[in-house]
Design an enzyme around this catalytic site. Sequence first.
Site, PDB file in Angstrom:
ATOM      1  N   ASP A   1       7.936  18.714  65.455  1.00  0.00           N
ATOM      2  CA  ASP A   1       8.370  17.837  64.371  1.00  0.00           C
ATOM      3  C   ASP A   1       7.578  16.540  64.422  1.00  0.00           C
ATOM      4  OD1 ASP A   1       9.647  16.880  66.656  1.00  0.00           O
ATOM      5  OD2 ASP A   1      11.562  16.512  65.666  1.00  0.00           O
TER       6      ASP A   1
ATOM      7  N   TYR B   1       6.156  12.615  64.620  1.00  0.00           N
ATOM      8  CA  TYR B   1       6.410  11.454  65.470  1.00  0.00           C
ATOM      9  C   TYR B   1       7.592  10.678  64.892  1.00  0.00           C
ATOM     10  CZ  TYR B   1       1.648  12.295  67.254  1.00  0.00           C
ATOM     11  OH  TYR B   1       0.521  12.845  67.817  1.00  0.00           O
TER      12      TYR B   1
ATOM     13  N   PHE C   1       0.443  16.021  64.922  1.00  0.00           N
ATOM     14  CA  PHE C   1      -0.311  15.293  65.946  1.00  0.00           C
ATOM     15  C   PHE C   1      -1.102  14.098  65.420  1.00  0.00           C
ATOM     16  CE2 PHE C   1       0.046  19.660  67.664  1.00  0.00           C
ATOM     17  CZ  PHE C   1       0.790  19.388  68.805  1.00  0.00           C
TER      18      PHE C   1
ATOM     19  N   HIS D   1       2.133  22.662  75.958  1.00  0.00           N
ATOM     20  CA  HIS D   1       2.125  21.560  74.992  1.00  0.00           C
ATOM     21  C   HIS D   1       1.338  20.386  75.577  1.00  0.00           C
ATOM     22  CE1 HIS D   1       3.650  18.373  72.336  1.00  0.00           C
ATOM     23  NE2 HIS D   1       3.906  19.354  71.486  1.00  0.00           N
TER      24      HIS D   1
END
Length: 220
Positions: free
Chosen positions: A65, A67, A78, A186
Amino acid sequence: MWVKYAVGWREFFDNETKKEYFQQLLKNIDQQYEQNICYPLKIDIFRLFTLIEPKDIKVVIIGQDPYHGPGQANGLAFSVNAGVKTPPSLVNIFHELKKDLGVNHYASGNLDHWVEEGVFLYNTIGSVVAKTPLSHKDIGWTTFSQNLIIYLNQIRDDIIYVLWGNYAKQYSEYIVNKSNIIKGAHPSPFSYSLFKDQHFFLKINNLLLKNKKKIIEWKM
Protein backbone atom coordinates in the site's frame (compact mmCIF):
# COMPACT_ATOMS: atom_id res chain seq x y z
CA MET A 1 -16.20 9.99 -12.10
CA TRP A 2 -12.77 11.02 -10.81
CA VAL A 3 -11.11 7.77 -11.96
CA LYS A 4 -8.87 8.54 -14.96
CA TYR A 5 -6.98 6.13 -17.21
CA ALA A 6 -5.33 5.87 -20.61
CA VAL A 7 -7.50 4.72 -23.50
CA GLY A 8 -6.01 1.22 -23.54
CA TRP A 9 -7.50 0.48 -20.12
CA ARG A 10 -11.08 1.20 -21.23
CA GLU A 11 -12.06 -2.45 -21.65
CA PHE A 12 -10.83 -3.33 -18.16
CA PHE A 13 -12.41 -0.35 -16.41
CA ASP A 14 -15.66 -0.65 -18.37
CA ASN A 15 -15.99 -4.18 -17.01
CA GLU A 16 -15.04 -3.28 -13.44
CA THR A 17 -17.26 -0.21 -13.15
CA LYS A 18 -20.32 -2.40 -13.79
CA LYS A 19 -19.50 -4.55 -10.77
CA GLU A 20 -20.98 -3.88 -7.35
CA TYR A 21 -17.66 -4.29 -5.52
CA PHE A 22 -16.02 -1.53 -7.60
CA GLN A 23 -18.89 0.87 -7.13
CA GLN A 24 -18.65 0.21 -3.39
CA LEU A 25 -14.86 0.65 -3.47
CA LEU A 26 -15.26 4.14 -4.92
CA LYS A 27 -17.89 4.98 -2.31
CA ASN A 28 -15.57 3.71 0.43
CA ILE A 29 -12.71 5.82 -0.92
CA ASP A 30 -14.90 8.93 -1.04
CA GLN A 31 -16.01 8.32 2.53
CA GLN A 32 -12.50 7.64 3.81
CA TYR A 33 -11.09 10.78 2.18
CA GLU A 34 -13.90 12.87 3.66
CA GLN A 35 -13.41 11.50 7.17
CA ASN A 36 -9.63 11.02 7.36
CA ILE A 37 -6.33 12.32 6.05
CA CYS A 38 -5.50 9.77 3.33
CA TYR A 39 -2.76 9.26 0.77
CA PRO A 40 -2.08 9.69 -2.06
CA LEU A 41 -4.18 12.64 -3.20
CA LYS A 42 -7.45 11.18 -4.45
CA ILE A 43 -6.75 12.38 -7.99
CA ASP A 44 -3.48 10.36 -7.90
CA ILE A 45 -4.94 7.02 -6.75
CA PHE A 46 -5.28 5.73 -10.33
CA ARG A 47 -2.52 7.95 -11.81
CA LEU A 48 -0.45 4.92 -12.79
CA PHE A 49 -3.17 3.95 -15.27
CA THR A 50 -2.83 7.32 -17.03
CA LEU A 51 0.91 6.91 -17.59
CA ILE A 52 1.08 3.61 -19.47
CA GLU A 53 -1.05 1.48 -21.76
CA PRO A 54 -1.49 -2.28 -21.09
CA LYS A 55 0.30 -3.08 -24.37
CA ASP A 56 3.42 -1.21 -23.21
CA ILE A 57 3.89 -2.99 -19.89
CA LYS A 58 7.07 -5.06 -19.74
CA VAL A 59 7.43 -5.53 -15.98
CA VAL A 60 4.94 -5.40 -13.10
CA ILE A 61 6.46 -4.67 -9.69
CA ILE A 62 3.84 -5.34 -7.03
CA GLY A 63 3.81 -3.23 -3.89
CA GLN A 64 1.54 -3.38 -0.86
CA ASP A 65 0.00 0.00 0.00
CA PRO A 66 1.10 3.63 -0.40
CA TYR A 67 3.52 5.47 1.85
CA HIS A 68 1.52 6.82 4.78
CA GLY A 69 3.54 9.94 5.60
CA PRO A 70 2.68 13.45 4.37
CA GLY A 71 3.78 14.28 0.83
CA GLN A 72 5.21 10.85 0.06
CA ALA A 73 2.74 8.75 -1.95
CA ASN A 74 2.28 9.78 -5.59
CA GLY A 75 0.26 6.91 -7.05
CA LEU A 76 3.17 4.65 -8.02
CA ALA A 77 4.48 1.86 -5.80
CA PHE A 78 7.76 2.77 -4.05
CA SER A 79 7.91 6.18 -5.79
CA VAL A 80 7.87 9.68 -4.26
CA ASN A 81 7.84 13.06 -5.96
CA ALA A 82 11.12 14.86 -6.67
CA GLY A 83 12.32 16.79 -3.65
CA VAL A 84 10.74 14.40 -1.14
CA LYS A 85 13.13 12.53 1.17
CA THR A 86 13.67 9.03 -0.19
CA PRO A 87 11.95 6.42 2.05
CA PRO A 88 14.09 3.58 3.45
CA SER A 89 12.65 0.88 1.18
CA LEU A 90 13.42 2.95 -1.90
CA VAL A 91 16.91 3.71 -0.62
CA ASN A 92 17.48 -0.04 -0.41
CA ILE A 93 16.14 -0.52 -3.94
CA PHE A 94 18.55 2.15 -5.17
CA HIS A 95 21.44 0.42 -3.33
CA GLU A 96 20.77 -2.76 -5.30
CA LEU A 97 20.30 -0.88 -8.57
CA LYS A 98 23.72 0.74 -8.07
CA LYS A 99 25.36 -2.60 -7.29
CA ASP A 100 23.63 -4.41 -10.17
CA LEU A 101 23.89 -1.94 -13.02
CA GLY A 102 25.99 0.97 -11.74
CA VAL A 103 22.96 3.28 -11.92
CA ASN A 104 23.00 6.10 -9.33
CA HIS A 105 19.38 7.07 -8.69
CA TYR A 106 19.77 8.67 -5.27
CA ALA A 107 19.12 12.23 -6.47
CA SER A 108 15.39 11.61 -6.92
CA GLY A 109 12.82 9.11 -5.73
CA ASN A 110 10.45 9.93 -8.59
CA LEU A 111 10.01 6.81 -10.71
CA ASP A 112 7.68 8.13 -13.41
CA HIS A 113 10.34 7.44 -16.04
CA TRP A 114 10.48 3.76 -15.00
CA VAL A 115 6.80 3.59 -15.92
CA GLU A 116 7.59 5.27 -19.25
CA GLU A 117 10.13 2.47 -19.78
CA GLY A 118 7.43 -0.16 -19.24
CA VAL A 119 7.58 -0.81 -15.49
CA PHE A 120 4.10 -0.95 -13.92
CA LEU A 121 4.68 0.08 -10.28
CA TYR A 122 1.47 -1.17 -8.72
CA ASN A 123 0.28 -1.01 -5.12
CA THR A 124 -2.37 -3.69 -4.64
CA ILE A 125 -3.99 -1.48 -1.99
CA GLY A 126 -4.28 1.90 -3.67
CA SER A 127 -4.90 4.17 -0.69
CA VAL A 128 -4.13 4.48 3.01
CA VAL A 129 -5.02 6.52 6.08
CA ALA A 130 -2.17 8.73 7.32
CA LYS A 131 0.22 6.92 9.66
CA THR A 132 -1.90 3.73 9.45
CA PRO A 133 -0.42 1.05 7.16
CA LEU A 134 -2.92 -1.42 5.64
CA SER A 135 -5.86 0.69 6.86
CA HIS A 136 -7.61 0.32 3.47
CA LYS A 137 -6.93 -3.36 2.88
CA ASP A 138 -10.58 -4.31 3.42
CA ILE A 139 -12.42 -1.63 1.43
CA GLY A 140 -12.40 -3.46 -1.92
CA TRP A 141 -8.87 -3.14 -3.22
CA THR A 142 -8.11 -6.86 -3.00
CA THR A 143 -10.82 -7.77 -5.50
CA PHE A 144 -9.77 -4.98 -7.85
CA SER A 145 -6.11 -6.07 -7.77
CA GLN A 146 -6.93 -9.74 -8.30
CA ASN A 147 -9.11 -8.83 -11.29
CA LEU A 148 -6.36 -6.59 -12.66
CA ILE A 149 -3.68 -9.29 -12.54
CA ILE A 150 -6.11 -11.82 -14.03
CA TYR A 151 -6.93 -9.35 -16.84
CA LEU A 152 -3.28 -8.68 -17.63
CA ASN A 153 -2.68 -12.43 -17.83
CA GLN A 154 -5.62 -12.85 -20.19
CA ILE A 155 -4.35 -10.25 -22.67
CA ARG A 156 -0.58 -10.82 -22.27
CA ASP A 157 1.62 -13.82 -21.49
CA ASP A 158 4.97 -12.04 -21.76
CA ILE A 159 4.88 -9.66 -18.77
CA ILE A 160 7.51 -10.14 -16.05
CA TYR A 161 6.16 -10.01 -12.49
CA VAL A 162 8.42 -8.97 -9.62
CA LEU A 163 7.08 -10.11 -6.25
CA TRP A 164 8.95 -8.66 -3.27
CA GLY A 165 7.79 -9.97 0.10
CA ASN A 166 5.14 -12.43 1.21
CA TYR A 167 2.25 -10.08 0.50
CA ALA A 168 3.21 -9.66 -3.15
CA LYS A 169 3.92 -13.38 -3.53
CA GLN A 170 0.25 -14.13 -2.86
CA TYR A 171 -0.51 -12.81 -6.34
CA SER A 172 1.58 -15.52 -8.03
CA GLU A 173 -1.52 -17.75 -8.22
CA TYR A 174 -3.05 -15.36 -10.77
CA ILE A 175 0.04 -15.35 -13.00
CA VAL A 176 -0.18 -17.94 -15.77
CA ASN A 177 3.42 -17.92 -17.05
CA LYS A 178 5.35 -18.91 -13.93
CA SER A 179 8.68 -18.62 -15.77
CA ASN A 180 8.18 -14.84 -15.85
CA ILE A 181 7.99 -14.48 -12.06
CA ILE A 182 10.92 -13.06 -10.08
CA LYS A 183 10.48 -13.45 -6.32
CA GLY A 184 12.40 -12.12 -3.34
CA ALA A 185 12.26 -10.52 0.08
CA HIS A 186 10.74 -7.07 0.56
CA PRO A 187 13.20 -4.14 0.36
CA SER A 188 12.14 -2.72 3.73
CA PRO A 189 14.89 -2.33 6.37
CA PHE A 190 13.34 -5.25 8.28
CA SER A 191 14.12 -7.72 5.49
CA TYR A 192 16.93 -5.98 3.61
CA SER A 193 19.44 -8.63 4.64
CA LEU A 194 17.42 -11.09 2.52
CA PHE A 195 16.69 -8.59 -0.27
CA LYS A 196 20.24 -7.47 -0.93
CA ASP A 197 22.60 -9.09 -3.42
CA GLN A 198 19.80 -10.94 -5.25
CA HIS A 199 20.53 -9.04 -8.51
CA PHE A 200 16.88 -8.27 -9.23
CA PHE A 201 17.61 -5.64 -11.85
CA LEU A 202 20.02 -7.89 -13.71
CA LYS A 203 17.46 -10.70 -13.58
CA ILE A 204 14.73 -8.46 -14.97
CA ASN A 205 16.84 -7.22 -17.87
CA ASN A 206 18.21 -10.68 -18.62
CA LEU A 207 14.70 -12.12 -18.71
CA LEU A 208 13.60 -9.31 -21.03
CA LEU A 209 16.49 -10.17 -23.37
CA LYS A 210 15.56 -13.86 -23.19
CA ASN A 211 12.03 -12.89 -24.20
CA LYS A 212 13.47 -10.82 -27.07
CA LYS A 213 12.45 -7.49 -25.57
CA LYS A 214 14.37 -4.27 -25.05
CA ILE A 215 15.83 -3.90 -21.55
CA ILE A 216 14.67 -1.28 -19.07
CA GLU A 217 16.74 1.88 -18.83
CA TRP A 218 16.64 2.33 -15.04
CA LYS A 219 18.53 5.61 -14.89
CA MET A 220 16.89 9.01 -14.35
